[in-house]
Design a protein around this motif. Structure first.
Motif, PDB file in Angstrom:
ATOM      1  N   GLN A 211       0.844  -1.198   0.000  1.00  0.00           N
ATOM      2  CA  GLN A 211       0.000   0.000   0.000  1.00  0.00           C
ATOM      3  C   GLN A 211       0.876   1.243   0.000  1.00  0.00           C
ATOM      4  N   ASP A 212       0.512   2.172  -0.865  1.00  0.00           N
ATOM      5  CA  ASP A 212       1.235   3.436  -1.017  1.00  0.00           C
ATOM      6  C   ASP A 212       0.545   4.522  -0.182  1.00  0.00           C
ATOM      7  N   HIS A 213       1.192   5.645   0.018  1.00  0.00           N
ATOM      8  CA  HIS A 213       0.606   6.831   0.658  1.00  0.00           C
ATOM      9  C   HIS A 213       0.895   7.990  -0.274  1.00  0.00           C
ATOM     10  N   LYS A 214      -0.114   8.385  -1.055  1.00  0.00           N
ATOM     11  CA  LYS A 214       0.159   9.324  -2.156  1.00  0.00           C
ATOM     12  C   LYS A 214       0.174  10.788  -1.722  1.00  0.00           C
ATOM     13  N   GLY A 222      -2.965  17.274   2.068  1.00  0.00           N
ATOM     14  CA  GLY A 222      -1.963  17.866   1.183  1.00  0.00           C
ATOM     15  C   GLY A 222      -2.075  17.343  -0.229  1.00  0.00           C
ATOM     16  N   LEU A 223      -1.123  17.748  -1.054  1.00  0.00           N
ATOM     17  CA  LEU A 223      -1.192  17.440  -2.485  1.00  0.00           C
ATOM     18  C   LEU A 223      -0.796  16.005  -2.771  1.00  0.00           C
ATOM     19  N   ASN A 224      -1.199  15.531  -3.945  1.00  0.00           N
ATOM     20  CA  ASN A 224      -0.754  14.225  -4.402  1.00  0.00           C
ATOM     21  C   ASN A 224       0.717  14.276  -4.757  1.00  0.00           C
ATOM     22  N   THR A 225       1.437  13.206  -4.425  1.00  0.00           N
ATOM     23  CA  THR A 225       2.863  13.116  -4.733  1.00  0.00           C
ATOM     24  C   THR A 225       3.100  11.837  -5.519  1.00  0.00           C
ATOM     25  N   GLY A 226       4.360  11.572  -5.827  1.00  0.00           N
ATOM     26  CA  GLY A 226       4.717  10.292  -6.445  1.00  0.00           C
ATOM     27  C   GLY A 226       4.559   9.135  -5.475  1.00  0.00           C
ATOM     28  N   GLY A 227       4.450   9.432  -4.173  1.00  0.00           N
ATOM     29  CA  GLY A 227       4.347   8.383  -3.142  1.00  0.00           C
ATOM     30  C   GLY A 227       5.286   8.690  -1.995  1.00  0.00           C
ATOM     31  N   MET A 228       4.750   8.767  -0.779  1.00  0.00           N
ATOM     32  CA  MET A 228       5.549   9.172   0.397  1.00  0.00           C
ATOM     33  C   MET A 228       5.966   8.001   1.283  1.00  0.00           C
ATOM     34  N   GLY A 229       5.510   6.803   0.932  1.00  0.00           N
ATOM     35  CA  GLY A 229       5.891   5.644   1.734  1.00  0.00           C
ATOM     36  C   GLY A 229       4.981   4.474   1.430  1.00  0.00           C
ATOM     37  N   VAL A 332       9.619   7.573   2.849  1.00  0.00           N
ATOM     38  CA  VAL A 332      10.344   8.457   1.932  1.00  0.00           C
ATOM     39  C   VAL A 332      10.815   9.699   2.679  1.00  0.00           C
ATOM     40  N   LEU A 333      12.101  10.003   2.540  1.00  0.00           N
ATOM     41  CA  LEU A 333      12.644  11.270   3.038  1.00  0.00           C
ATOM     42  C   LEU A 333      12.638  12.232   1.860  1.00  0.00           C
ATOM     43  N   ALA A 334      11.867  13.303   2.004  1.00  0.00           N
ATOM     44  CA  ALA A 334      11.702  14.250   0.902  1.00  0.00           C
ATOM     45  C   ALA A 334      12.317  15.593   1.281  1.00  0.00           C
ATOM     46  N   SER A 335      12.385  16.489   0.300  1.00  0.00           N
ATOM     47  CA  SER A 335      12.797  17.866   0.553  1.00  0.00           C
ATOM     48  C   SER A 335      11.556  18.642   0.980  1.00  0.00           C
ATOM     49  N   ASP A 336      11.661  19.373   2.074  1.00  0.00           N
ATOM     50  CA  ASP A 336      10.515  20.132   2.584  1.00  0.00           C
ATOM     51  C   ASP A 336       9.962  21.038   1.471  1.00  0.00           C
ATOM     52  N   GLY A 337       8.661  20.974   1.254  1.00  0.00           N
ATOM     53  CA  GLY A 337       8.049  21.771   0.188  1.00  0.00           C
ATOM     54  C   GLY A 337       7.581  20.927  -0.986  1.00  0.00           C
ATOM     55  N   TYR A 338       8.154  19.715  -1.134  1.00  0.00           N
ATOM     56  CA  TYR A 338       7.719  18.804  -2.186  1.00  0.00           C
ATOM     57  C   TYR A 338       6.231  18.510  -2.012  1.00  0.00           C
ATOM     58  N   ASN A 409      16.795  20.136   4.898  1.00  0.00           N
ATOM     59  CA  ASN A 409      15.344  20.337   4.764  1.00  0.00           C
ATOM     60  C   ASN A 409      14.608  19.004   4.670  1.00  0.00           C
ATOM     61  N   LYS A 410      15.056  18.062   5.502  1.00  0.00           N
ATOM     62  CA  LYS A 410      14.471  16.708   5.497  1.00  0.00           C
ATOM     63  C   LYS A 410      12.999  16.754   5.928  1.00  0.00           C
ATOM     64  N   TYR A 411      12.155  16.122   5.150  1.00  0.00           N
ATOM     65  CA  TYR A 411      10.721  16.077   5.467  1.00  0.00           C
ATOM     66  C   TYR A 411      10.215  14.660   5.242  1.00  0.00           C
ATOM     67  N   MET A 412       9.377  14.183   6.147  1.00  0.00           N
ATOM     68  CA  MET A 412       8.743  12.872   5.918  1.00  0.00           C
ATOM     69  C   MET A 412       7.361  12.873   6.538  1.00  0.00           C
ATOM     70  N   ARG A 413       6.551  11.939   6.119  1.00  0.00           N
ATOM     71  CA  ARG A 413       5.283  11.710   6.802  1.00  0.00           C
ATOM     72  C   ARG A 413       5.567  10.855   8.030  1.00  0.00           C
ATOM     73  N   ASN A 414       4.832  11.136   9.105  1.00  0.00           N
ATOM     74  CA  ASN A 414       5.069  10.382  10.341  1.00  0.00           C
ATOM     75  C   ASN A 414       4.041   9.281  10.563  1.00  0.00           C
ATOM     76  N   ASP A 415       3.176   9.081   9.555  1.00  0.00           N
ATOM     77  CA  ASP A 415       2.106   8.093   9.744  1.00  0.00           C
ATOM     78  C   ASP A 415       2.068   7.036   8.643  1.00  0.00           C
ATOM     79  N   ILE A 416       3.239   6.754   8.066  1.00  0.00           N
ATOM     80  CA  ILE A 416       3.262   5.681   7.059  1.00  0.00           C
ATOM     81  C   ILE A 416       2.912   4.369   7.775  1.00  0.00           C
ATOM     82  N   GLY A 417       1.942   3.658   7.226  1.00  0.00           N
ATOM     83  CA  GLY A 417       1.543   2.382   7.838  1.00  0.00           C
ATOM     84  C   GLY A 417       0.587   2.540   9.000  1.00  0.00           C
ATOM     85  N   ARG A 418      -0.015   3.728   9.148  1.00  0.00           N
ATOM     86  CA  ARG A 418      -0.967   3.902  10.245  1.00  0.00           C
ATOM     87  C   ARG A 418      -2.128   2.907  10.116  1.00  0.00           C
TER      88      ARG A 418
END
Ligand code: AMP
Ligand code: GLY
Length: 423
Positions: A211-214, A222-229, A332-338, A409-418
């Protein structure tokens, strides 16, 4: 043997890591690759859309197998170019990659062959689309027909939003020609599952689920991404659901493509929604998912080269596809603002913390090697994957591992797999 991988993201790093495990492989090239892939493969400075240059390179270096990771070159017909020159290549031809390249095509295919999916209508005329919306039930979903980096899907809650969406896609052409045609589709609710399948044109073998987290932010905001985790397997994809999909989705899709003279060889990614009325197809992709590959491939027991060769040679039925009885989570570790505006070029530290750590992977997505060291070079920077005996352990391991890497500027979601907690 020598293998060339085409692409430059976390998915291609995961493919390269699997290929590197094969006893048959002596040398890996990746075009164009990234800093992490460069640690296990030789990166070649050719872009993924330069088909002739890539084929020249494969010929020159006597590459035994080229694996296409990305959607753009597949939809553009890279496999046809390689095959015409007698080069061995893994991926669908252009006439089969259209299953991802055109959402209108894939919807019509599903309708014709009775594969469960949301009710829909295709439009090439904006006025007709707007007229249709006058009586349509909200919420409703608008999809650009062509490739749009996973961003061409608009979920509209009101008629005003939907009207504006039609204008954005078809008149303002936010996604260029991808919006020449749109699909307007019934809104569905349920859990999403990604199932990637190996295909040889006739046979299809699904891999373990994921399962992805888009969305960019916690709580699917927030916006759709390529996938955050991602996590794998999905606890919601039960044996019964799997059986239903094998009988009503996977094999019927293979058969439908064959009946249309579009034999599908490569990876078919089936995006499913588990609705109250049963599983329905959200989308097809013609390649591994990113970041699904980062949790599925590390759990695969087979030699990936054997499986890919069986696909190309039409003998996938002889393969006993096996996955480890454990779980994996990728954050996924992203750049803040992605996915909007973000800065690049930040030095990344902490890679040495992963050396010799079994069951942990740092898959590079947007990174670059410079004189200062490895720096960020994209929105999605790294995918940190960890395995565990079960999903909860894998999640704890993955989040602990995210602490080992630092950049400004490391950014990640903190609820992957919630969702695991609701299973
Ligand atoms: P797609 O690229 O078609 O998978 O769409 C991207 C995302 O939009 C999916 O992962 C879903 O979360 C959402 N989506 C797409 N189609 C629908 C639909 N018919 N109903 C509800 N959500 C959808
Ligand atoms: N993670 C979704 C995709 O690769 O399309």
């Amino acid at each position: 043997m020598k293998v060339l991988i085409v692409g430059s993201g976390g998915r291609e790093h995961a493919i390269a890591a699997s290929v590197a495990k094969s006893s048959k492989v002596d040398k890996i090239f990746c075009a164009p690759g990234n800093a992490g892939i460069g640690q296990i493969a030789e990166c070649v400075d050719i872009a993924a859309m330069e088909f002739d240059k890539l084929a020249d390179f494969a010929e020159e270096k006597a590459i035994d197998l080229t694996i296409i990771g990305m959607d753009d070159p597949l939809v553009g017909g890279i496999v046809d170019v390689f095959e015409k020159r007698g080069l061995r290549v893994f991926g669908p031809r252009k006439n089969a990659a259209i299953i991802e390249g055109s959402k209108a095509f894939s919807k019509d295919l599903m309708k014709k062959y009775g594969i469960p999916t949301a009710a829909y209508k295709n439009f090439t005329d904006a006025e007709e689309a707007l007229a249709y919306l006058e009586t349509a039930k909200m919420p409703i979903v608008l999809k650009a027909d062509g490739l749009a980096l996973g961003k061409g899907v608009l979920i509209c809650h009101t008629r005003e939003e939907a009207d504006a969406g039609v204008r954005t896609l078809m008149l303002d052409k936010q996604f260029g020609d991808a919006g020449n045609e749109i699909v307007i589709e019934e809104f569905m609710t349920g859990r999403e599952v990604s199932v990637l399948c190996y295909c040889d044109g006739t046979h299809i073998k699904p891999m373990t689920s994921a399962q992805d987290h888009k969305r960019a932010k916690d709580g699917d905001q927030g916006l759709n991404t390529g996938g955050m985790g991602t996590f794998s397997p999905s606890p919601f994809y039960t044996k019964e659901i799997q059986k239903f999909c094998e009988e009503n989705v996977y094999q019927p899709t293979m058969d439908a493509m064959k009946a249309e003279g579009r034999d599908f060889v490569g990876i078919l990614f089936v995006g499913l929604m588990l609705t109250e009325d049963g599983p329905k197809v959200l989308e097809y992709n013609a390649r591994f998912g990113d970041p699904e590959a980062q949790v599925v491939l590390p759990r695969m027991k087979n030699d990936i080269i054997d499986v890919m060769n069986a696909c190309i040679d039409g003998r996938l039925d002889e393969v006993d596809l096996q996955f480890e009885d454990n779980a994996a989570v990728c954050v996924v570790l992203a750049s803040d603002g992605y996915p909007e505006h973000y800065e690049k070029g930040k030095v990344i530290t902490g890679f040495e913390n992963f050396e010799g750590k079994d069951g942990y992977y740092v898959f590079h997505a947007g990174t670059k090697l410079t004189e200062e060291g490895i720096v960020t070079n994209g929105g999605r920077v790294l995918g940190i994957t960890a395995k565990g005996r079960d999903l909860k352990e894998a999640r704890a391991n993955a989040y602990a591992a995210t602490e080992l890497i630092q950049f400004e500027n490391k950014y990640m979601r903190n609820d992957i797999g919630r969702a695991i907690d609701e299973a």
